[in-house]
Design a protein around this motif. Structure first.
Motif, PDB file in Angstrom:
ATOM      1  N   ASP A 115       0.923  -1.184  -0.036  1.00 57.53           N
ATOM      2  CA  ASP A 115      -0.022   0.080  -0.097  1.00 57.53           C
ATOM      3  C   ASP A 115       0.933   1.222   0.002  1.00 57.53           C
ATOM      4  OD1 ASP A 115      -2.180  -1.548  -0.024  1.00 57.53           O
ATOM      5  OD2 ASP A 115      -2.365  -1.335   2.090  1.00 57.53           O
ATOM      6  N   ARG A 116       1.935   1.095   0.737  1.00 61.01           N
ATOM      7  CA  ARG A 116       2.804   2.531   0.962  1.00 61.01           C
ATOM      8  C   ARG A 116       3.457   2.782  -0.471  1.00 61.01           C
ATOM      9  NH1 ARG A 116       7.997   3.940   1.510  1.00 61.01           N
ATOM     10  NH2 ARG A 116       8.769   1.737   1.613  1.00 61.01           N
ATOM     11  N   LEU A 117       4.061   1.574  -1.015  1.00 59.03           N
ATOM     12  CA  LEU A 117       4.735   1.598  -2.350  1.00 59.03           C
ATOM     13  C   LEU A 117       3.900   2.253  -3.517  1.00 59.03           C
ATOM     14  CD1 LEU A 117       7.206  -1.329  -2.098  1.00 59.03           C
ATOM     15  CD2 LEU A 117       7.809   1.028  -2.259  1.00 59.03           C
ATOM     16  N   LEU A 118       2.793   1.442  -3.608  1.00 59.31           N
ATOM     17  CA  LEU A 118       1.740   2.008  -4.490  1.00 59.31           C
ATOM     18  C   LEU A 118       1.397   3.305  -4.530  1.00 59.31           C
ATOM     19  CD1 LEU A 118      -0.341  -1.283  -5.091  1.00 59.31           C
ATOM     20  CD2 LEU A 118       1.515  -0.397  -6.473  1.00 59.31           C
ATOM     21  N   GLY A 119       1.048   3.791  -3.247  1.00 64.05           N
ATOM     22  CA  GLY A 119       0.982   4.998  -2.905  1.00 64.05           C
ATOM     23  C   GLY A 119       1.833   6.133  -3.190  1.00 64.05           C
ATOM     24  N   LEU A 120       3.096   5.752  -3.034  1.00 63.42           N
ATOM     25  CA  LEU A 120       4.391   6.616  -3.252  1.00 63.42           C
ATOM     26  C   LEU A 120       4.247   6.799  -4.751  1.00 63.42           C
ATOM     27  CD1 LEU A 120       6.917   7.778  -1.890  1.00 63.42           C
ATOM     28  CD2 LEU A 120       8.033   5.670  -2.337  1.00 63.42           C
ATOM     29  N   VAL A 121       4.026   5.862  -5.606  1.00 64.76           N
ATOM     30  CA  VAL A 121       4.305   6.303  -7.078  1.00 64.76           C
ATOM     31  C   VAL A 121       2.702   6.585  -7.805  1.00 64.76           C
ATOM     32  CG1 VAL A 121       6.103   4.557  -7.333  1.00 64.76           C
ATOM     33  CG2 VAL A 121       3.983   3.672  -7.516  1.00 64.76           C
ATOM     34  N   GLY A 122       1.891   6.657  -6.968  1.00 66.35           N
ATOM     35  CA  GLY A 122       0.544   7.029  -7.435  1.00 66.35           C
ATOM     36  C   GLY A 122      -0.258   6.035  -8.094  1.00 66.35           C
ATOM     37  N   LEU A 123      -0.219   4.822  -7.484  1.00 69.59           N
ATOM     38  CA  LEU A 123      -0.850   3.499  -8.231  1.00 69.59           C
ATOM     39  C   LEU A 123      -1.702   2.829  -7.328  1.00 69.59           C
ATOM     40  CD1 LEU A 123       1.795   1.782 -10.304  1.00 69.59           C
ATOM     41  CD2 LEU A 123      -0.050   3.210 -11.185  1.00 69.59           C
ATOM     42  N   THR A 124      -2.219   3.626  -6.241  1.00 77.87           N
ATOM     43  CA  THR A 124      -3.027   3.128  -5.161  1.00 77.87           C
ATOM     44  C   THR A 124      -4.574   2.401  -5.659  1.00 77.87           C
ATOM     45  OG1 THR A 124      -2.491   4.667  -3.427  1.00 77.87           O
ATOM     46  CG2 THR A 124      -4.370   3.675  -3.257  1.00 77.87           C
ATOM     47  N   GLU A 125      -4.912   3.371  -6.873  1.00 77.24           N
ATOM     48  CA  GLU A 125      -6.451   2.722  -7.343  1.00 77.24           C
ATOM     49  C   GLU A 125      -6.069   1.582  -8.600  1.00 77.24           C
ATOM     50  OE1 GLU A 125      -8.256   6.067  -9.268  1.00 77.24           O
ATOM     51  OE2 GLU A 125      -8.628   7.162  -7.043  1.00 77.24           O
ATOM     52  N   ALA A 126      -4.869   1.153  -8.666  1.00 76.79           N
ATOM     53  CA  ALA A 126      -4.608   0.182  -9.718  1.00 76.79           C
ATOM     54  C   ALA A 126      -4.048  -0.963  -8.967  1.00 76.79           C
ATOM     55  CB  ALA A 126      -3.386   0.502 -10.576  1.00 76.79           C
ATOM     56  N   ALA A 127      -3.989  -1.128  -7.512  1.00 78.21           N
ATOM     57  CA  ALA A 127      -3.434  -2.159  -6.646  1.00 78.21           C
ATOM     58  C   ALA A 127      -3.943  -3.519  -7.391  1.00 78.21           C
ATOM     59  CB  ALA A 127      -3.965  -1.831  -5.542  1.00 78.21           C
ATOM     60  N   ASP A 128      -5.241  -3.544  -7.540  1.00 74.28           N
ATOM     61  CA  ASP A 128      -5.639  -4.990  -8.091  1.00 74.28           C
ATOM     62  C   ASP A 128      -5.731  -5.127  -9.527  1.00 74.28           C
ATOM     63  OD1 ASP A 128      -6.086  -5.617  -5.408  1.00 74.28           O
ATOM     64  OD2 ASP A 128      -7.707  -4.580  -5.239  1.00 74.28           O
ATOM     65  N   ARG A 129      -5.351  -4.240 -10.270  1.00 74.68           N
ATOM     66  CA  ARG A 129      -5.138  -4.247 -11.861  1.00 74.68           C
ATOM     67  C   ARG A 129      -4.180  -5.130 -12.228  1.00 74.68           C
ATOM     68  NH1 ARG A 129      -6.226   1.174 -14.609  1.00 74.68           N
ATOM     69  NH2 ARG A 129      -6.197   0.278 -16.508  1.00 74.68           N
ATOM     70  N   ARG A 130      -4.325  -6.020 -13.252  1.00 78.11           N
ATOM     71  CA  ARG A 130      -3.149  -6.549 -13.741  1.00 78.11           C
ATOM     72  C   ARG A 130      -2.203  -6.026 -14.567  1.00 78.11           C
ATOM     73  NH1 ARG A 130      -4.437 -11.919 -12.442  1.00 78.11           N
ATOM     74  NH2 ARG A 130      -6.667 -12.407 -12.317  1.00 78.11           N
ATOM     75  N   VAL A 131      -0.904  -6.457 -14.566  1.00 79.56           N
ATOM     76  CA  VAL A 131       0.139  -5.555 -15.401  1.00 79.56           C
ATOM     77  C   VAL A 131      -0.417  -5.508 -16.882  1.00 79.56           C
ATOM     78  CG1 VAL A 131       2.513  -5.816 -15.976  1.00 79.56           C
ATOM     79  CG2 VAL A 131       1.931  -6.591 -13.960  1.00 79.56           C
ATOM     80  N   ALA A 132      -0.785  -6.451 -17.464  1.00 83.76           N
ATOM     81  CA  ALA A 132      -1.093  -6.161 -18.869  1.00 83.76           C
ATOM     82  C   ALA A 132      -2.194  -5.026 -19.145  1.00 83.76           C
ATOM     83  CB  ALA A 132      -1.708  -7.699 -19.368  1.00 83.76           C
ATOM     84  N   GLU A 133      -3.084  -4.621 -18.107  1.00 87.28           N
ATOM     85  CA  GLU A 133      -4.173  -4.029 -18.120  1.00 87.28           C
ATOM     86  C   GLU A 133      -3.710  -2.565 -17.963  1.00 87.28           C
ATOM     87  OE1 GLU A 133      -6.836  -5.205 -15.522  1.00 87.28           O
ATOM     88  OE2 GLU A 133      -7.324  -6.709 -16.318  1.00 87.28           O
ATOM     89  N   LEU A 134      -2.310  -2.293 -17.490  1.00 86.27           N
ATOM     90  CA  LEU A 134      -1.671  -0.952 -17.245  1.00 86.27           C
ATOM     91  C   LEU A 134      -1.151  -0.384 -18.503  1.00 86.27           C
ATOM     92  CD1 LEU A 134      -0.044  -1.833 -13.871  1.00 86.27           C
ATOM     93  CD2 LEU A 134      -2.291  -1.034 -14.052  1.00 86.27           C
ATOM     94  N   SER A 135      -1.408   0.972 -18.516  1.00 84.97           N
ATOM     95  CA  SER A 135      -0.595   1.637 -19.518  1.00 84.97           C
ATOM     96  C   SER A 135       0.778   1.665 -19.421  1.00 84.97           C
ATOM     97  CB  SER A 135      -0.875   3.081 -19.488  1.00 84.97           C
ATOM     98  OG  SER A 135      -0.726   3.681 -18.419  1.00 84.97           O
ATOM     99  N   LYS A 136       1.458   1.892 -20.572  1.00 90.11           N
ATOM    100  CA  LYS A 136       3.066   2.137 -20.275  1.00 90.11           C
ATOM    101  C   LYS A 136       3.571   2.957 -19.299  1.00 90.11           C
ATOM    102  CE  LYS A 136       7.097   1.435 -21.454  1.00 90.11           C
ATOM    103  NZ  LYS A 136       8.008   0.165 -20.838  1.00 90.11           N
ATOM    104  N   GLY A 137       2.863   4.052 -18.941  1.00 91.68           N
ATOM    105  CA  GLY A 137       3.308   5.106 -17.822  1.00 91.68           C
ATOM    106  C   GLY A 137       2.832   4.476 -16.625  1.00 91.68           C
ATOM    107  N   MET A 138       1.976   3.724 -16.463  1.00 92.39           N
ATOM    108  CA  MET A 138       1.560   2.989 -15.166  1.00 92.39           C
ATOM    109  C   MET A 138       2.525   1.875 -15.062  1.00 92.39           C
ATOM    110  SD  MET A 138      -2.452   3.129 -15.384  1.00 92.39           S
ATOM    111  CE  MET A 138      -3.112   2.765 -13.534  1.00 92.39           C
TER     112      MET A 138
END
Length: 314
Positions: A115-138
């Motif tokens: 939670d802390r790491l994802l919050g640090l890089v602005g990905l809190t809302e993407a915690a449960d999304r699969r890598v393949a679903e993330l944009s290149k920037g994410m």
């Protein structure tokens, strides 16, 4: 180990590496102070990636000495305290962001506060999304979070903002400043020189396997630059102007968005620069002095090094 080595996160002494007939590194010597953000710059093919691979224990040098946090590169003692984000990385697309960070934590044998790491890089809302679903920037942000698993003392980042928009770059810049404030050393390899200029304490410029300049940002950017507004110029005219300025002893220059920026020794050089440009038939709309940018310094250093090599061959 000398006292100087003990104070350095990285210490390289006369590192040389050859791949068959290609000389990748020819005598690299540099030291990176602990708790600093160090910029490592150079054109494509300069040897940057080779040195990073040596520092992370992926490649062995042919000769020279290297210590990473006082340890041998690639040793368990060194690997335990470093993080690494390569320029070209691939994560399993079926893992979620949380699962990926947890997996890397298990590889290191450390607990992970996802939670802390994802919050640090602005990905809190993407915690449960699969890598393949993330944009290149994410995915780039997730890669940065991965490099910070285990709270490493030293982090190697290779083009960490290459896929990010301007807001994303600001976010990453804030993360790097946060890392420095907590004492983490950041070794940053980037072609985005405006970002490097804003956050790095020290910089090394490498070209064709050799360090051509190293120092603090103030040391590299010392001296003013002439800012000459000239309007739109064809590429061949820009090249002509840069060569003419270099021949006139003004240090060449760079061109962007209708403006020539020329390194000068003092304000007394400004009239000579303007006369040289006007003499080429280029209209000058405005001229003045500014603090030169890292891009200007980088271009001048590499061109001078290339020119020196050409003269030596001749």
């Amino acid at each position: 180990m000398t006292e100087a080595n003990a104070q350095a996160a990285l210490d390289c002494r006369d590192i040389r590496k050859r791949f068959h007939s290609t000389v990748a590194l020819q005598g690299i010597t540099l030291a990176v102070p602990r708790g600093s953000i160090f910029g490592f710059l150079g054109p494509n093919g300069a040897g940057k990636s080779t040195l990073v691979k040596i520092l992370t224990g992926l490649v062995h040098p042919d000769s020279g000495g290297v210590t990473v946090l006082g340890n041998k590169p690639g040793s368990r003692a060194a690997q335990r305290d470093i993080g690494y984000l390569p320029e070209h990385f691939r994560f399993p697309g079926w893992l979620t962001a949380t699962e990926l960070l947890g997996f890397h934590g298990r590889l290191l044998g450390v607990p992970v506060d996802t939670d802390r790491l994802l919050g640090l890089v602005g990905l809190t809302e993407a915690a449960d999304r699969r890598v393949a679903e993330l944009s290149k920037g994410m995915q780039q942000r997730l890669g940065l979070a991965q490099a910070l698993v285990g709270e490493p003392e030293l982090v190697f980042l290779d083009e960490p903002t290459s896929a990010l928009d301007p807001l994303g770059r600001i976010d990453v810049r804030d993360v790097l400043v946060h890392l420095k404030e907590r004492g983490t050393t950041v070794f940053l390899n980037s072609h985005l020189l405006t970002e490097v200029e804003k956050i790095c304490d020290r910089v090394a410029v490498i070209d064709r396997g050799s360090v051509v300049a190293m120092g603090s940002m103030d040391e590299l950017l010392q001296g003013p630059a002439a800012r000459i507004e000239v309007g739109a110029l064809a590429p061949e005219m820009v090249d002509t102007a840069v060569r003419a300025l270099a021949a006139a002893g003004a240090g060449g220059g760079s061109y962007q968005s209708g403006v020539l920026t020329v390194p000068v020794a003092s304000r007394d050089d400004l009239p000579r620069v303007v006369v040289t440009i006007v003499g080429l038939g280029i209209p000058v709309y405005e001229a003045g002095l500014v603090r030169r940018s890292l891009e200007d310094a980088f271009v001048q250093l590499v061109r001078e090094h290339e020119s020196g090599r050409s003269e030596g061959v001749a």
